[in-house]
Design a protein around this motif. Sequence first.
Motif, mmCIF file in Angstrom:
data_model
loop_
_atom_site.group_PDB
_atom_site.id
_atom_site.type_symbol
_atom_site.label_atom_id
_atom_site.label_comp_id
_atom_site.label_asym_id
_atom_site.label_seq_id
_atom_site.Cartn_x
_atom_site.Cartn_y
_atom_site.Cartn_z
ATOM 1 N N MET A 1 38.551 20.529 106.750
ATOM 2 C CA MET A 1 38.339 19.509 105.724
ATOM 3 C C MET A 1 37.812 20.153 104.460
ATOM 4 N N SER A 2 38.473 19.900 103.330
ATOM 5 C CA SER A 2 38.017 20.410 102.053
ATOM 6 C C SER A 2 37.093 19.400 101.383
ATOM 7 N N VAL A 3 36.263 19.880 100.469
ATOM 8 C CA VAL A 3 35.303 19.025 99.778
ATOM 9 C C VAL A 3 35.322 19.364 98.291
ATOM 10 N N PHE A 4 35.328 18.330 97.476
ATOM 11 C CA PHE A 4 35.336 18.489 96.028
ATOM 12 C C PHE A 4 34.048 17.888 95.475
ATOM 13 N N ILE A 5 33.246 18.723 94.815
ATOM 14 C CA ILE A 5 31.950 18.303 94.277
ATOM 15 C C ILE A 5 31.912 18.608 92.787
ATOM 16 N N SER A 6 31.552 17.614 91.996
ATOM 17 C CA SER A 6 31.430 17.828 90.553
ATOM 18 C C SER A 6 29.990 17.644 90.106
ATOM 19 N N PHE A 7 29.643 18.339 89.028
ATOM 20 C CA PHE A 7 28.327 18.211 88.405
ATOM 21 C C PHE A 7 28.508 17.641 87.011
ATOM 22 N N GLU A 8 27.635 16.704 86.650
ATOM 23 C CA GLU A 8 27.692 16.067 85.344
ATOM 24 C C GLU A 8 26.283 15.969 84.755
ATOM 25 N N GLY A 9 26.225 15.611 83.485
ATOM 26 C CA GLY A 9 24.948 15.427 82.820
ATOM 27 C C GLY A 9 25.053 15.739 81.345
ATOM 28 N N VAL A 10 24.046 15.337 80.585
ATOM 29 C CA VAL A 10 24.037 15.645 79.160
ATOM 30 C C VAL A 10 23.942 17.154 78.976
ATOM 31 N N ASP A 11 24.398 17.633 77.828
ATOM 32 C CA ASP A 11 24.314 19.065 77.540
ATOM 33 C C ASP A 11 22.853 19.503 77.543
ATOM 34 N N GLY A 12 22.562 20.579 78.272
ATOM 35 C CA GLY A 12 21.204 21.077 78.366
ATOM 36 C C GLY A 12 20.423 20.526 79.535
ATOM 37 N N SER A 13 21.085 19.808 80.432
ATOM 38 C CA SER A 13 20.384 19.191 81.566
ATOM 39 C C SER A 13 20.100 20.167 82.697
ATOM 40 N N GLY A 14 20.645 21.380 82.618
ATOM 41 C CA GLY A 14 20.357 22.390 83.633
ATOM 42 C C GLY A 14 21.466 22.580 84.641
ATOM 43 N N LYS A 15 22.668 22.136 84.331
ATOM 44 C CA LYS A 15 23.772 22.266 85.282
ATOM 45 C C LYS A 15 24.053 23.722 85.660
ATOM 46 N N SER A 16 24.090 24.592 84.669
ATOM 47 C CA SER A 16 24.419 25.997 84.949
ATOM 48 C C SER A 16 23.434 26.619 85.928
ATOM 49 N N THR A 17 22.146 26.359 85.714
ATOM 50 C CA THR A 17 21.116 26.910 86.601
ATOM 51 C C THR A 17 21.247 26.347 88.006
ATOM 52 N N GLN A 18 21.405 25.046 88.110
ATOM 53 C CA GLN A 18 21.476 24.413 89.427
ATOM 54 C C GLN A 18 22.737 24.807 90.174
ATOM 55 N N ILE A 19 23.848 24.937 89.466
ATOM 56 C CA ILE A 19 25.082 25.372 90.123
ATOM 57 C C ILE A 19 24.935 26.810 90.604
ATOM 58 N N ARG A 20 24.352 27.670 89.784
ATOM 59 C CA ARG A 20 24.164 29.072 90.190
ATOM 60 C C ARG A 20 23.343 29.165 91.473
ATOM 61 N N LEU A 21 22.260 28.408 91.555
ATOM 62 C CA LEU A 21 21.426 28.430 92.756
ATOM 63 C C LEU A 21 22.164 27.851 93.958
ATOM 64 N N LEU A 22 22.958 26.809 93.717
ATOM 65 C CA LEU A 22 23.738 26.226 94.816
ATOM 66 C C LEU A 22 24.755 27.221 95.340
ATOM 67 N N LEU A 23 25.414 27.953 94.463
ATOM 68 C CA LEU A 23 26.412 28.927 94.906
ATOM 69 C C LEU A 23 25.759 30.042 95.717
ATOM 70 N N GLN A 24 24.564 30.451 95.332
ATOM 71 C CA GLN A 24 23.827 31.438 96.131
ATOM 72 C C GLN A 24 23.566 30.896 97.536
ATOM 73 N N TYR A 25 23.201 29.641 97.612
ATOM 74 C CA TYR A 25 22.937 28.999 98.899
ATOM 75 C C TYR A 25 24.205 28.932 99.741
ATOM 76 N N LEU A 26 25.333 28.557 99.124
ATOM 77 C CA LEU A 26 26.597 28.488 99.869
ATOM 78 C C LEU A 26 27.009 29.867 100.377
#
Length: 214
Positions: A1-26
């Motif tokens: 089973m594949s999974v598609f997850i998107s991240f959203e938010g206003v510019d500067g909300s911290g998406k890049s940081t949170q995605i980077r940490l999530l990818l390390q976890y994965l």
Amino acid sequence: MSVFISFEGVDGSGKSTQIRLLLQYLDEQSVPYVFTREPGGTPIAEQIRRVLLDPANRGMSVITEALLFAAARAEHVSRTIRPALEEGKVVICDRFVDSSLVYQGVAGGLPVEFLTQINEMATGALRPHRTIVLDLAPEVALARRTGEEADRIERQSREYHQLVREGYLDLARAEPRRVKVVDASRSVEEVQKDVRRLVEEVLPRRFRGAGTRP
């Protein structure tokens, strides 16, 4: 089973940081994934990204903006996202269709019905299994971007970015099972804890708590 997850938010909300940490976890959990972003994700879509975000193009109309986003998204879905999903991978995407509904719709004034139609055509009606909205007041988010040159969209007014924030919160109220709001005003660690929990809820069972690689 594949999974598609998107991240959203206003510019500067911290998406890049949170995605980077999530990818390390994965990585630690040995979860096969593909990370991509919008606009972008393929050579052609990256070229469209440069046009969309170039501050020199400040006179671009919102309908041109919407159509360019949809064009980049069509390329992105067909060449990057769908192939990864067909291979059974987890796809983590920095922004997807919800960005168009909020930025060009709620904040830009285009009819949501029009945006929904062109993006359904562009994506084949593909939707994320989970969308994580990092919620932060625009004035706080924009203040975090010190030292970075703002792109064309980031240079919009504070009122515009407030409409973007409200648009995301409205989406979450309309689709509470898919769209989850995370308070991004807290520490990076607290936010990441919530992000991981929300991602694990939709991961295939074989990847939940799989443990780190030896």
